[in-house]
Design a protein around this motif. Structure first.
Motif, PDB file in Angstrom:
ATOM      1  N   SER A  14       3.689  -2.598   2.652  1.00  0.00           N
ATOM      2  CA  SER A  14       4.503  -1.723   3.480  1.00  0.00           C
ATOM      3  C   SER A  14       3.734  -0.463   3.822  1.00  0.00           C
ATOM      4  O   SER A  14       3.138   0.169   2.950  1.00  0.00           O
ATOM      5  CB  SER A  14       5.784  -1.355   2.731  1.00  0.00           C
ATOM      6  OG  SER A  14       6.418  -0.268   3.350  1.00  0.00           O
ATOM      7  N   ALA A  15       3.783  -0.077   5.070  1.00  0.00           N
ATOM      8  CA  ALA A  15       3.136   1.167   5.490  1.00  0.00           C
ATOM      9  C   ALA A  15       3.863   2.377   4.910  1.00  0.00           C
ATOM     10  O   ALA A  15       3.324   3.475   4.884  1.00  0.00           O
ATOM     11  CB  ALA A  15       3.098   1.241   7.005  1.00  0.00           C
ATOM     12  N   ASP A  16       5.092   2.172   4.428  1.00  0.00           N
ATOM     13  CA  ASP A  16       5.867   3.268   3.863  1.00  0.00           C
ATOM     14  C   ASP A  16       5.555   3.545   2.400  1.00  0.00           C
ATOM     15  O   ASP A  16       5.920   4.591   1.876  1.00  0.00           O
ATOM     16  CB  ASP A  16       7.367   2.976   3.995  1.00  0.00           C
ATOM     17  CG  ASP A  16       7.798   2.901   5.447  1.00  0.00           C
ATOM     18  OD1 ASP A  16       7.142   3.531   6.295  1.00  0.00           O
ATOM     19  OD2 ASP A  16       8.782   2.202   5.727  1.00  0.00           O
ATOM     20  N   ALA A  17       4.911   2.594   1.717  1.00  0.00           N
ATOM     21  CA  ALA A  17       4.614   2.779   0.297  1.00  0.00           C
ATOM     22  C   ALA A  17       3.514   3.825   0.135  1.00  0.00           C
ATOM     23  O   ALA A  17       2.500   3.784   0.823  1.00  0.00           O
ATOM     24  CB  ALA A  17       4.177   1.456  -0.323  1.00  0.00           C
ATOM     25  N   PRO A  18       3.723   4.789  -0.772  1.00  0.00           N
ATOM     26  CA  PRO A  18       2.674   5.793  -0.999  1.00  0.00           C
ATOM     27  C   PRO A  18       1.447   5.147  -1.644  1.00  0.00           C
ATOM     28  O   PRO A  18       1.570   4.188  -2.403  1.00  0.00           O
ATOM     29  CB  PRO A  18       3.342   6.792  -1.946  1.00  0.00           C
ATOM     30  CG  PRO A  18       4.487   6.071  -2.566  1.00  0.00           C
ATOM     31  CD  PRO A  18       4.894   4.994  -1.610  1.00  0.00           C
ATOM     32  N   ASP A  43       5.735  -0.321  -6.466  1.00  0.00           N
ATOM     33  CA  ASP A  43       6.245   0.456  -5.339  1.00  0.00           C
ATOM     34  C   ASP A  43       5.210   1.398  -4.722  1.00  0.00           C
ATOM     35  O   ASP A  43       5.565   2.326  -4.006  1.00  0.00           O
ATOM     36  CB  ASP A  43       7.501   1.230  -5.745  1.00  0.00           C
ATOM     37  CG  ASP A  43       7.306   2.052  -7.009  1.00  0.00           C
ATOM     38  OD1 ASP A  43       6.170   2.148  -7.505  1.00  0.00           O
ATOM     39  OD2 ASP A  43       8.305   2.607  -7.496  1.00  0.00           O
ATOM     40  N   HIS A  44       3.954   1.164  -5.021  1.00  0.00           N
ATOM     41  CA  HIS A  44       2.853   1.939  -4.437  1.00  0.00           C
ATOM     42  C   HIS A  44       1.747   0.999  -3.977  1.00  0.00           C
ATOM     43  O   HIS A  44       1.576  -0.080  -4.544  1.00  0.00           O
ATOM     44  CB  HIS A  44       2.230   2.885  -5.473  1.00  0.00           C
ATOM     45  CG  HIS A  44       3.133   3.968  -5.930  1.00  0.00           C
ATOM     46  ND1 HIS A  44       4.129   3.774  -6.864  1.00  0.00           N
ATOM     47  CD2 HIS A  44       3.188   5.274  -5.591  1.00  0.00           C
ATOM     48  CE1 HIS A  44       4.765   4.905  -7.086  1.00  0.00           C
ATOM     49  NE2 HIS A  44       4.220   5.843  -6.314  1.00  0.00           N
ATOM     50  N   GLU A  82      -6.151   4.881   5.033  1.00  0.00           N
ATOM     51  CA  GLU A  82      -5.294   5.695   4.164  1.00  0.00           C
ATOM     52  C   GLU A  82      -5.603   7.165   4.404  1.00  0.00           C
ATOM     53  O   GLU A  82      -6.664   7.656   4.039  1.00  0.00           O
ATOM     54  CB  GLU A  82      -5.511   5.339   2.692  1.00  0.00           C
ATOM     55  CG  GLU A  82      -5.050   3.956   2.314  1.00  0.00           C
ATOM     56  CD  GLU A  82      -3.538   3.786   2.384  1.00  0.00           C
ATOM     57  OE1 GLU A  82      -2.803   4.795   2.503  1.00  0.00           O
ATOM     58  OE2 GLU A  82      -3.084   2.629   2.329  1.00  0.00           O
ATOM     59  N   ARG A 109      -2.169  14.216  -1.738  1.00  0.00           N
ATOM     60  CA  ARG A 109      -0.772  14.580  -1.963  1.00  0.00           C
ATOM     61  C   ARG A 109      -0.585  15.166  -3.352  1.00  0.00           C
ATOM     62  O   ARG A 109       0.212  16.074  -3.545  1.00  0.00           O
ATOM     63  CB  ARG A 109       0.118  13.353  -1.803  1.00  0.00           C
ATOM     64  CG  ARG A 109       0.173  12.862  -0.390  1.00  0.00           C
ATOM     65  CD  ARG A 109       1.055  11.651  -0.273  1.00  0.00           C
ATOM     66  NE  ARG A 109       1.088  11.233   1.115  1.00  0.00           N
ATOM     67  CZ  ARG A 109       2.036  10.509   1.638  1.00  0.00           C
ATOM     68  NH1 ARG A 109       3.044  10.096   0.895  1.00  0.00           N
ATOM     69  NH2 ARG A 109       1.989  10.165   2.900  1.00  0.00           N
TER      70      ARG A 109
END
Length: 146
Positions: A14-18, A43-44, A82, A109
């Motif tokens: 997913s492009a949304d996963a950090p 989830d990353h 990234e 980040r």
């Protein structure tokens, strides 16, 4: 010129996963992060990296600075598309993470700095450790790393 870094990307497509970048210590390879990769990859997007001269990454003869190692990581992140990442660095990897946070703050980040320093001791100790790894592999420094 940046080295081509051996790396493994894990996690959801997913492009949304950090994204989290894992940078290891002198004489280690990315397998040191296997347990963390399993958990974080739920989830990353996890990018476990071998520094130049480590694991299956390019060996570039001659002196190498933290800026050089950081440039390698930046080139890899650019290749992977990234732009903004969380960085986790252990020892040498922590020095690279610090360099990235200071010199590329818009790309970092957060930074988790583990068993590292802003300035390391005399170069002779590190040269001896690097020579031990070249001679006997990572097993030669495993006890010291742990």
């Amino acid at each position: 010129m940046p080295a081509t870094l051996s790396h493994q990307v894990s996690g959801p497509p997913s492009a949304d996963a950090p994204a989290v970048v894992l940078l290891g210590s002198l004489g280690s390879d990315r397998s040191m992060w296997d347990a963390q990769v399993r958990d974080l990859a739920r989830d990353h997007v996890v990018i476990a990296v071998d520094h130049r001269g480590h694991g299956n990454s390019d060996v570039i003869p001659g002196p190498c600075t933290i800026a050089d190692l950081s440039g390698d990581v930046l080139a890899l992140l650019d290749t992977l598309g990234e732009g903004h990442v969380h960085v986790v660095g252990l020892s040498l990897g922590g020095a690279v993470a610090q360099w990235l946070a200071v010199h590329e703050p818009t790309r970092v980040r957060s930074a988790a700095l583990l068993c590292t320093a802003a300035r390391f001791g005399e170069p002779s100790g590190w040269a001896d450790r690097a020579a031990a790894v070249r001679e006997g592999g990572t097993a030669a420094v495993a006890d010291a790393v742990v």
